[in-house]
Design a protein around this motif. Structure first.
Motif, short mmCIF file in Angstrom:
data_model
loop_
_atom_site.label_atom_id
_atom_site.label_comp_id
_atom_site.label_asym_id
_atom_site.label_seq_id
_atom_site.Cartn_x
_atom_site.Cartn_y
_atom_site.Cartn_z
N MET A 148 14.97 3.39 -1.35
CA MET A 148 13.53 3.61 -1.23
C MET A 148 12.91 3.88 -2.60
SD MET A 148 10.70 4.00 0.53
CE MET A 148 10.53 4.70 2.17
N ASP A 149 13.57 4.72 -3.40
CA ASP A 149 13.04 5.04 -4.73
C ASP A 149 12.96 3.80 -5.61
OD1 ASP A 149 12.82 7.67 -3.98
OD2 ASP A 149 14.59 8.36 -5.06
N ARG A 150 13.95 2.91 -5.49
CA ARG A 150 13.94 1.69 -6.28
C ARG A 150 12.74 0.82 -5.91
NH1 ARG A 150 17.73 -1.71 -8.79
NH2 ARG A 150 16.54 -3.42 -9.73
N ILE A 151 12.44 0.73 -4.63
CA ILE A 151 11.27 -0.04 -4.19
C ILE A 151 9.99 0.60 -4.72
CG2 ILE A 151 9.91 -0.70 -2.17
CD1 ILE A 151 12.56 -1.09 -0.67
N MET A 152 9.91 1.94 -4.67
CA MET A 152 8.74 2.63 -5.19
C MET A 152 8.57 2.41 -6.69
SD MET A 152 8.61 6.32 -3.29
CE MET A 152 8.33 6.49 -1.53
N GLU A 153 9.67 2.45 -7.42
CA GLU A 153 9.61 2.21 -8.87
C GLU A 153 9.08 0.81 -9.17
OE1 GLU A 153 13.55 2.83 -10.30
OE2 GLU A 153 13.56 4.97 -9.81
N THR A 154 9.51 -0.17 -8.38
CA THR A 154 9.03 -1.54 -8.58
C THR A 154 7.53 -1.62 -8.28
OG1 THR A 154 11.20 -2.38 -7.90
CG2 THR A 154 9.37 -3.96 -7.92
N ILE A 155 7.11 -0.99 -7.21
CA ILE A 155 5.69 -0.99 -6.85
C ILE A 155 4.86 -0.37 -7.97
CG2 ILE A 155 3.98 0.06 -5.30
CD1 ILE A 155 6.04 -0.26 -3.04
N ALA A 160 4.88 8.46 18.40
CA ALA A 160 5.97 7.91 17.59
C ALA A 160 6.70 6.83 18.38
CB ALA A 160 6.93 9.02 17.19
N GLN A 161 7.01 5.72 17.73
CA GLN A 161 7.75 4.64 18.36
C GLN A 161 8.53 3.90 17.29
OE1 GLN A 161 4.98 1.50 19.80
NE2 GLN A 161 3.35 2.83 19.05
N ARG A 162 9.31 2.95 17.72
CA ARG A 162 10.19 2.22 16.80
C ARG A 162 9.37 1.60 15.66
NH1 ARG A 162 11.50 -3.19 17.37
NH2 ARG A 162 13.32 -3.90 16.20
N GLY A 163 9.70 2.03 14.44
CA GLY A 163 9.02 1.49 13.27
C GLY A 163 7.67 2.11 12.98
N ARG A 164 7.23 3.03 13.83
CA ARG A 164 5.94 3.70 13.63
C ARG A 164 6.20 5.20 13.45
NH1 ARG A 164 1.69 0.22 12.54
NH2 ARG A 164 1.92 -1.64 13.83
N THR A 175 6.77 3.10 4.45
CA THR A 175 7.83 3.65 5.29
C THR A 175 8.19 2.68 6.41
OG1 THR A 175 7.12 5.91 4.82
CG2 THR A 175 8.49 5.59 6.77
N ARG A 176 7.19 2.12 7.05
CA ARG A 176 7.46 1.15 8.12
C ARG A 176 8.16 -0.08 7.56
NH1 ARG A 176 4.82 -3.39 10.26
NH2 ARG A 176 5.48 -3.83 12.40
N LEU A 177 7.69 -0.57 6.40
CA LEU A 177 8.32 -1.74 5.80
C LEU A 177 9.78 -1.47 5.48
CD1 LEU A 177 8.18 -4.58 4.57
CD2 LEU A 177 7.37 -3.55 2.44
N PHE A 178 10.06 -0.29 4.91
CA PHE A 178 11.43 0.06 4.56
C PHE A 178 12.30 0.13 5.81
CE2 PHE A 178 14.81 3.16 3.73
CZ PHE A 178 15.34 2.66 2.55
N GLY A 190 15.44 -2.46 6.58
CA GLY A 190 16.78 -1.95 6.86
C GLY A 190 17.31 -2.47 8.19
N GLU A 191 16.43 -2.50 9.18
CA GLU A 191 16.81 -2.98 10.50
C GLU A 191 17.19 -4.46 10.47
OE1 GLU A 191 15.00 -1.55 14.65
OE2 GLU A 191 13.75 -3.01 13.63
N GLN A 192 16.52 -5.22 9.61
CA GLN A 192 16.78 -6.65 9.49
C GLN A 192 17.93 -6.96 8.53
OE1 GLN A 192 15.34 -9.05 11.21
NE2 GLN A 192 13.75 -7.86 12.22
N GLY A 193 18.54 -5.95 7.94
CA GLY A 193 19.63 -6.17 6.99
C GLY A 193 19.17 -6.77 5.68
#
Length: 452
Positions: free
Chosen positions: A23-30, A114-118, A328-331, A335-338
């Motif tokens: 997650m931190d790596r994605i944030m650094e890129t953003i 709260a639900q899956r991915g939300r 957070t949802r994207l992450f 992850g769910e999609q591998g």
């Protein structure tokens, strides 16, 4: 004393260390991409006065907001990053230079189911350009270019930025004499991918009393397809019938023309008349970004142009354009999609130093030298058995373990073990640093997302 069972509240995400590194790596890129385009980082308070956040009031926002009192203060947790931005710009107007370009990556809170991915607590990653009285349309074209650069650096290839203009839609509905129902129509049409054209038609006719003929015209209009040039050419047949439509078409044509100059390939953006964005907040250009091979994910980045950012806090006219990523949802979905790249370094250190002597002076000096070279080093001095120490390194995923015993200290060398290959060599400390540095550089070149 009875122990309290540890638990995480529903709708709140806690990551294990390796996931947090991803997650931190994605944030650094953003952050690096947003900064590349001249946006300045901003951080606003998580807690604001409720009257600030609820200036517009009513609706789902008031139902979902986390609100509480402290003494005489009526406080709330921010539910997005845009309202705090509006307050910030109104408050600091005289101290800012316009156009004001800011980015922010921060947590927001919504008390929805709260639900899956939300999630109820989640990160958003926003950029906005705010003008003073006016804002050139070129900014509307640069936003998709930023999205393209960001997604490409994250490792994504098969994505599409879909663009439209609310003025075109409002103008078209005015041509049909449906201006009073334009908001209802756009909110309905915005759901067409989820519910289908037949259901859209049924809702327009049955719920909003739109004639079958007009509903047919709406569906015919939003079904215009082809290359970007073909879609824009097809829209020209409506020119001259409504001034707002003409203005929107000019803006959309300009945005599409500049996108190529900003380096966005045509296969990565499309003029799509179904895109409206559900919020009445947007007044011009609108965007939605989807992963072509994963339509089930929905929009992963959306936004658009708005006329007056801070109308509830100031008389100044502050138009803007921006986008938001629900990070957070994207992450979670990636992850769910591998799709999170396992080759991205997730260990807390590049090297774990295991001193084999009672005197730790040489090991401390080695750790200091490695850190001085910009590498991450951990000195392990716990009184554990050798196997436990190696298991520790293996569990953390540390790529290199460095052994330093009496023989190594006497000979001025260090034993370096590559934990992935199992290869072990004895080299001078400077060579060890070069070896680790080259490996880390290669690992860091990996994009954080696999486009599969």
């Amino acid at each position: 004393m009875e122990k309290i069972k540890p638990r995480t509240l529903s709708g709140f995400m806690e990551l294990l260390p390796q996931q947090q590194m991803q997650m931190d790596r994605i944030m650094e890129t953003i952050r690096s991409v947003y900064a590349l385009y001249g946006f300045t980082a901003l951080d606003t308070p998580i807690i604001e006065a409720s009257e600030i956040l609820l200036a517009k009031g009513g609706g789902e926002t008031e139902k979902q907001i986390y609100r509480f009192t402290k003494g005489d203060s009526d406080l709330s947790l921010r539910f997005d990053l845009t309202v705090p931005l509006a307050k910030y710009v109104a408050l600091h107007y005289s101290e800012l230079s316009f156009p004001f370009r800011r980015f922010q990556v921060g947590k927001v809170y919504r008390g929805e189911r709260a639900q899956r991915g939300r999630f109820r607590e989640f990160y958003q990653a926003d950029i906005d350009v705010i003008g003073d009285e006016s804002l050139d349309i070129t900014n509307d074209a640069e936003i998709p270019a930023i999205i393209y650069t960001l997604f490409s650096r994250l490792g994504l290839k098969r994505f599409q930025i879909r663009i439209n203009n609310r003025k075109i839609l409002n103008g078209f509905y005015a041509i049909l004499g449906l201006s009073e129902k334009s908001g209802d129509i756009m909110r309905t049409v915005d759901k067409i991918e989820k519910i289908g054209a037949d259901m859209v038609r049924a809702i327009l006719v049955d719920d909003y009393a739109i004639s079958e003929a007009d509903a047919g015209e709406v569906l015919k209009f939003i079904a215009i397809r082809g290359t970007n040039a073909e879609v824009l050419a097809a829209l020209e047949q409506y020119r001259g019938k409504n001034a707002m439509f003409d203005e929107g078409l000019d803006e959309l044509t300009t945005v599409a023309r500049y996108l190529g100059g900003f380096g966005v390939p045509e296969e990565n953006f499309a003029v799509d008349l179904t895109i409206a964005r559900g919020l009445d907040y947007y007044t011009g250009t609108v965007y939605e970004t989807t992963l072509l091979d994963h339509p089930e994910i929905g929009s992963v980045c959306s936004g658009g142009r708005y006329d007056n950012l801070a109308e509830y806090y100031t008389t100044k006219q502050l138009p803007g354009v921006g986008i938001s990523i629900g990070l957070t949802r994207l992450f979670y979905v990636l992850g769910e999609q591998g799709m999170l790249n396992p080759e991205v370094p997730t260990a807390p250190a590049d090297a774990l130093i295991l001193p084999m002597t009672e005197d730790l002076s040489a090991a401390v000096a080695l750790a200091t030298a490695i850190r001085g070279a910009g590498l991450r080093a951990q000195l392990y001095t716990e009184p554990k058995k050798f196997k436990a120490k190696m298991n520790y390194a293996d569990k953390l995923g540390v790529p290199f373990v460095l052994f330093l015993g009496d023989d190594e200290i006497r000979d001025g060398i260090v034993s370096v073990k590559n934990m992935k290959s199992g290869e072990q060599v004895k080299v001078a400390p400077a060579e060890a640093i070069e070896l680790i540095s080259a490996f880390v550089a290669a690992q860091n070149a990996n994009a954080p997302i696999l486009d599969i």
